[in-house]
Write a protein that holds these residues in place. Sequence first.
Motif, PDB file in Angstrom:
ATOM      1  N   UNK A   1       0.815  -1.215   0.000  1.00 39.34           N
ATOM      2  CA  UNK A   1       0.000   0.000   0.000  1.00 39.34           C
ATOM      3  C   UNK A   1       0.847   1.262   0.000  1.00 39.34           C
ATOM      4  N   UNK A   2       1.892   1.301   0.836  1.00 37.75           N
ATOM      5  CA  UNK A   2       2.723   2.516   0.882  1.00 37.75           C
ATOM      6  C   UNK A   2       3.548   2.652  -0.397  1.00 37.75           C
ATOM      7  N   UNK A   3       3.936   1.515  -0.989  1.00 39.17           N
ATOM      8  CA  UNK A   3       4.667   1.576  -2.248  1.00 39.17           C
ATOM      9  C   UNK A   3       3.825   2.119  -3.376  1.00 39.17           C
ATOM     10  N   UNK A   4       2.572   1.667  -3.465  1.00 36.70           N
ATOM     11  CA  UNK A   4       1.665   2.154  -4.499  1.00 36.70           C
ATOM     12  C   UNK A   4       1.325   3.621  -4.268  1.00 36.70           C
ATOM     13  N   UNK A   5       1.145   3.996  -2.991  1.00 34.28           N
ATOM     14  CA  UNK A   5       0.859   5.397  -2.677  1.00 34.28           C
ATOM     15  C   UNK A   5       2.022   6.299  -3.063  1.00 34.28           C
ATOM     16  N   UNK A   6       3.240   5.824  -2.935  1.00 37.15           N
ATOM     17  CA  UNK A   6       4.421   6.626  -3.250  1.00 37.15           C
ATOM     18  C   UNK A   6       4.669   6.701  -4.767  1.00 37.15           C
ATOM     19  N   UNK A   7       4.568   5.575  -5.454  1.00 38.58           N
ATOM     20  CA  UNK A   7       4.996   5.505  -6.851  1.00 38.58           C
ATOM     21  C   UNK A   7       3.863   5.330  -7.852  1.00 38.58           C
ATOM     22  N   UNK A   8       2.652   5.043  -7.373  1.00 41.05           N
ATOM     23  CA  UNK A   8       1.595   4.671  -8.287  1.00 41.05           C
ATOM     24  C   UNK A   8       1.684   3.195  -8.623  1.00 41.05           C
ATOM     25  N   UNK A   9       0.611   2.622  -9.150  1.00 42.59           N
ATOM     26  CA  UNK A   9       0.587   1.186  -9.414  1.00 42.59           C
ATOM     27  C   UNK A   9       1.655   0.800 -10.417  1.00 42.59           C
ATOM     28  N   UNK A  10       1.723   1.512 -11.543  1.00 46.86           N
ATOM     29  CA  UNK A  10       2.681   1.162 -12.595  1.00 46.86           C
ATOM     30  C   UNK A  10       4.108   1.381 -12.111  1.00 46.86           C
ATOM     31  N   UNK A  11       4.355   2.510 -11.473  1.00 52.56           N
ATOM     32  CA  UNK A  11       5.705   2.790 -10.999  1.00 52.56           C
ATOM     33  C   UNK A  11       6.157   1.807  -9.939  1.00 52.56           C
ATOM     34  N   UNK A  12       5.241   1.432  -9.058  1.00 52.05           N
ATOM     35  CA  UNK A  12       5.595   0.473  -8.006  1.00 52.05           C
ATOM     36  C   UNK A  12       5.916  -0.896  -8.595  1.00 52.05           C
ATOM     37  N   UNK A  13       5.073  -1.357  -9.513  1.00 51.29           N
ATOM     38  CA  UNK A  13       5.337  -2.657 -10.134  1.00 51.29           C
ATOM     39  C   UNK A  13       6.637  -2.624 -10.924  1.00 51.29           C
ATOM     40  N   UNK A  14       6.937  -1.517 -11.557  1.00 51.80           N
ATOM     41  CA  UNK A  14       8.199  -1.403 -12.286  1.00 51.80           C
ATOM     42  C   UNK A  14       9.387  -1.483 -11.335  1.00 51.80           C
ATOM     43  N   UNK A  15       9.299  -0.770 -10.217  1.00 49.13           N
ATOM     44  CA  UNK A  15      10.401  -0.806  -9.252  1.00 49.13           C
ATOM     45  C   UNK A  15      10.603  -2.191  -8.657  1.00 49.13           C
ATOM     46  N   UNK A  16       9.504  -2.904  -8.441  1.00 46.84           N
ATOM     47  CA  UNK A  16       9.585  -4.205  -7.794  1.00 46.84           C
ATOM     48  C   UNK A  16       9.971  -5.331  -8.741  1.00 46.84           C
ATOM     49  N   UNK A  17       9.721  -5.162 -10.026  1.00 50.43           N
ATOM     50  CA  UNK A  17       9.907  -6.285 -10.958  1.00 50.43           C
ATOM     51  C   UNK A  17      10.957  -6.045 -12.030  1.00 50.43           C
TER      52      UNK A  17
END
Length: 266
Positions: A142-158
């Motif tokens: 939740x905090x990752x998506x709030x910080x980066x957005x769904x696309x940005x968070x998934x990009x950072x994680x994957x």
Amino acid sequence: MTLAGATIRAAESPPQPGPADFNLPPIFEVAGFGVTKPMVLVVVSALIVFGVTYAMSRKAAVVPGRLQFAGEAVYGFVRNGVARDNIGAPDYHRFVPYLFTIFCFVLVNNYYGLIPFFQFPTMSRIGYVVAIALIAWVVYNGVGIARHGVVGYLRNQTLPPGLPWWIVPIIVPLEFLSNILLRPLTLTLRLFATMFAGHLLLILFALGAEYLLLHSDNPLAIPGGILSALMGIAISFLEVLIMFLQAYVFTLLTAMYIGLALADEH
């Protein structure tokens, strides 16, 4: 003699402790719903954590008393040794209450296994571990998506930076599996398996000592029973350390996952 609801089932044969000893019968019913010992202990642990922390902070003073000093020491340990080191400034402050609560909650539920009368670590029941692991999963995602957005968070994680294009179709599914799906599973299994195995050993040595000392006619039963009892005591002292470490590791990994979720890139 009982331990976690386990008893000598038959004096004629050695005890055979196993997973069935963790399925405790209801101690009372509410509207036809059976309430078991672990259910009661989980509620009691929440009351203990709230009551003790409230008592520690109720009369806060510049020069702390012994109770306030102990509370500040634990809080400072989580804040500085877990949250700040793994999440970093300025974000770590808002996660300290959550991490402090998780650490204390898991610690109390672990130490139930060594307290007379309670004698059952509730984290040896996987359902309770799954619940707090899923909460951690929701928090760091939740905090990752709030910080980066769904696309940005998934990009950072994957998608680690600097990968050649041809390896991206291989790495992205593996990173998604590892960083998004498997983290709560590893949190769960690490805590559950350690608490389950440790308490099973305590049951084995305690009931083994009782059987050998009281119910066996074998000439080697007395020394074997004494050895089994001593091993149970030794395992109990080892569990004191392991139970603390498991609460610490669970909290530490949760903080690490939050820090990674907030980071711009890995």
